[in-house]
Design an enzyme around this catalytic site. Structure first.
Site, short mmCIF file in Angstrom:
data_model
loop_
_atom_site.label_atom_id
_atom_site.label_comp_id
_atom_site.label_asym_id
_atom_site.label_seq_id
_atom_site.Cartn_x
_atom_site.Cartn_y
_atom_site.Cartn_z
N GLU A 208 52.68 73.19 73.51
CA GLU A 208 53.40 72.28 73.88
C GLU A 208 54.75 72.60 73.75
O GLU A 208 55.77 71.82 72.83
CB GLU A 208 53.66 71.24 72.37
CG GLU A 208 52.29 70.94 72.70
CD GLU A 208 51.63 70.15 70.53
OE1 GLU A 208 51.37 68.89 71.43
OE2 GLU A 208 52.62 70.11 69.88
N GLU A 288 44.12 68.31 73.29
CA GLU A 288 44.03 68.10 71.70
C GLU A 288 43.98 66.70 72.11
O GLU A 288 44.58 65.80 72.51
CB GLU A 288 44.66 67.75 70.82
CG GLU A 288 45.80 69.75 70.62
CD GLU A 288 46.44 69.87 70.17
OE1 GLU A 288 47.58 68.69 69.72
OE2 GLU A 288 46.94 70.79 69.69
#
Length: 695
Positions: A208, A288
């Site tokens: 991220e 995810e």
């Protein structure tokens, strides 16, 4: 510290054993080591196919079912149980994070022993026939302390983390040169079982990153070069970011395959459209996919409906598609009529696109934030994560199959074969009942034991990082500079006490200062009286731009706006003392009875010839830390909740001799200090997973 050097030998895995072999026979083979064998075909490969927009394993189109587990949140004796349950759920792969700070507590000091033996964990996944999607960082987020980055990086106050800062890169390179050589022989191409991150072979490079303010392409290029040099050119590397355009712009780089993450509330068409803007060809990947969520102290226990998850999954499966459920909740590979076109489920916006994969249910098994490993988020305010990382996952914190797991497993069984044999049962639990404790001593009377090196003198307060204290507690001591006959304001600027400060004047507890909470108290006293503030680190921020989360006093503590000076600073080594048997091996102390404020309490209990998992409740207690037999089970905070119990793995308990309990209560224990051991957890004063509580 011990660096493990166990050799790696590939395993064939359960999937290659005779299909009708039952679970007991498998267990016997696994226990006796009869599955140990040499690698098979030398032509092993796991690749991206940009023409067909899919993945190929040994040349054939491949899809997998995956779930996330963090070995650092599971005691080593429980690894096999959790992984076997994941395999029997129908998973073919697990996603594994490697927290850097778990393995390098000090610069150049590495620990891969015991619960930290990542090589043993990876070898066990291979033994059980599970493929691995590895996420080695260096930053992992995962609600883990500082996102997996070591706190000692902040010893250099102006370091820019996750950037091309030379000091940061030097530390990263040193770590990768230790970790990645352990990983390379376990890659699928080399006879191992590590296939990728989400569908890509091997490792995730920076998690991220687009959400991070630095947006440093030079840093990503440096990581890419390091991974290529240490793992070889065949390994496919990737990044993960949200679907926001700015995050994808900053988090992607040529040579790193870009994947995205989003939850069930997102529009699938729009989400994968975002990935297509940065990856026009190749599989679409949600790295995810969230169906559960974490808990924060002071907020309601997070939960999701098993029925809605299963119902949504089956709606998509009934389309007659080939489906790859990366148990990310509803992760799918849908290929309509062999055309490679994907069609959205009934009731949603129809879209035609390519074959896609959604990887890794986060989490399939959450586990526990033992010791001080829980991290924190910053969402307009500091939000520390609870000790429990149950996550409302298919496997509970204690590793028990839940209603959600069986609902998903039933849906899976309608569309593909499950492993032969029953699901292993829930772990055995025991309600050991009430245990009486006694006050051992106030913390302020134990500084010679807890800080044997003595205090550090400083004109003004220093941070944890400045005195090289990573976790736990630091005591700050000074004296009132003048008589304070009328109430005066003792306090800090907002956000300058990190994270909670327990204030004592002349050893009398006066209250608590809190980050993003109460930052002032009114006090009176005489000149020369001793002022103590015990600072607690509640976990460093693990996501976003605030990862450089310094602890302690970040500025001056003032009395009626006048900065206090001449401090003695005590870095407390509580865990070191407790692990060496203190205070149970020390002479009894004379305590001050029921005085409030930080104090230690001790007690013992014996098990009835068993060492089963249990949960400990704190009736009437406020906030603190619990150790049993020297093992730090984490923070308790029933006064704020939602978590009301701490999980105690049976592996930390003794049979045939007393179990030593040590409690550090920070604000105030009940007049009759008792603990209650239960056979089930309590959240929000109700059982997790929806069963009514009885007390």
């Amino acid at each position: 510290m011990v660096v493990s050097t166990s050799p790696f030998v590939p395993y064939p895995g359960l999937a290659e054993l005779p299909a009708r072999m039952g679970l007991p026979a498998l267990a016997l083979l696994l226990a006796s080591g009869l599955l140990h064998t040499q690698a098979s075909s030398p032509a092993r490969s796991f690749q991206l196919d940009y023409e067909e927009n899919c993945f190929r394993k040994d040349g054939a189109p491949f899809r997998y079912i995956s779930g996330s587990i963090h070995y650092a949140r599971v005691p080593r004796p429980a690894w096999r149980d959790r992984l076997l349950k994941m395999y029997m759920s129908g998973l073919s792969a697990v996603q594994v994070y490697v927290p850097w700070n778990y393995h390098e507590p000090l610069p150049g000091v590495y620990d891969f022993a015991g619960d930290r033996d990542v090589e043993a964990f990876l070898d066990l996944t291979a033994e059980l026939g599970l493929l691995v999607i590895l996420r080695p960082g260096p930053y992992i987020c995962a609600e883990w302390e500082m996102g997996g980055l070591p706190a000692w990086l902040l010893w250099k106050p102006d370091i820019v983390l996750r950037s091309s800062d030379p000091d940061y890169l030097a530390a990263v390179d040193s770590w990768l040169h230790v970790l990645l050589p352990k990983i390379k022989p376990r890659l699928y191409q080399h006879g191992g079982n590590i296939i990728s991150v989400q569908p890509l072979p091997c490792s995730q490079v920076e998690n991220e990153y687009g959400s991070y303010y630095a947006c440093d392409y030079g840093y990503l290029r440096h990581l890419l070069g390091s991974f290529r040099a240490l793992l070889g050119s065949e390994v496919l590397l990737f990044t993960t970011d949200s679907i926001q355009a700015e995050e994808l712009r900053c988090g992607t780089l040529q040579g790193l395959y870009a994947t995205i993450d989003f939850g069930p509330d997102s529009n699938v068409t729009e989400a994968f459209g975002a990935q297509r803007r940065v990856e026009p060809r190749g599989p679409l990947v949600n790295s995810e996919y969230y169906t559960g969520w974490l808990d924060y102290w002071g907020e309601a226990h997070a939960s999701t409906s098993s029925a809605s998850v299963a119902r949504g999954l089956e709606d998509m499966l009934q389309l007659g598609a080939n489906v790859n459920m990366a148990w990310a909740g509803l992760g799918l590979w849908l290929q309509q009529g062999g055309s490679g076109a994907w069609r959205a489920p009934t009731g949603s916006v129809e879209v035609v696109t390519e074959l896609f994969g959604v990887s890794c249910r986060y989490m399939f098994h959450g586990g526990t934030n033992f010791v001080y490993w829980s991290g924190a988020d910053f969402k307009d305010q500091y939000k520390p994560v609870t000790t429990s990382y149950d996550y409302d996952a298919p496997l509970s914190e204690a590793g028990d199959p839940t209603e959600k797991l069986f609902a998903i497993r039933t849906v899976i069984s309608k569309f593909q074969s499950l492993p032969v044999g029953p699901m292993p049962p829930a772990t055995l639990k025991y309600a050991y009942g009430w245990v009486a404790l006694r006050k051992y001593a106030d913390l302020l009377d134990l500084l010679d034991v807890l800080c044997p090196s003595g205090p550090i003198q400083s004109q003004f307060p220093l941070t944890f990082e400045a005195i090289k204290q990573a976790h736990g507690f630091v005591l700050y001591r000074t004296q009132l500079p003048w008589d304070v006959l009328d109430p005066a304001v003792l306090g800090t600027p907002p956000h300058h006490v990190c994270d909670r400060g327990y204030v004592m004047l002349q050893k009398e507890y006066r209250g608590t200062l809190e980050r993003d909470g109460q930052t002032t108290l009114c006090v009176t006293g005489r000149a020369g009286e001793t002022l103590d503030v015990l600072l607690e680190n509640m976990g460093r921020i693990s996501f976003g731009a605030n990862v450089s989360d310094f602890k302690g006093f970040l500025g001056n503590l003032s009395l009626d706006s006048s900065p206090l000076s001449n401090w003695l600073i005590y870095p407390l080594a509580i865990d070191t003392a407790v692990q060496q048997g203190w205070p149970h091996t020390a002479p009894p102390q004379s305590s001050s009875g029921g005085r409030a404020g930080p104090a230690f309490y001790t007690g013992t209990f014996e098990t009835p010839g068993i060492a089963w998992d249990t949960f400990v409740k704190f009736p009437g207690w406020s906030k603190g830390q619990l150790w049993i037999n020297g093992f730090n089970l984490g923070r308790y905070w029933p006064r704020r909740g939602p978590q009301q119990t701490l999980f105690v793995p049976g592996s930390v308990l003794h049979v045939g001799r007393p179990n030593n309990i040590t409690v550090l209560e920070l604000e105030g224990a009940p007049s009759t200090p008792l603990l209650l051991f239960l056979d089930r957890p309590l959240f929000n004063r109700t059982l997790s997973h929806g069963t009514a509580a009885t007390e």
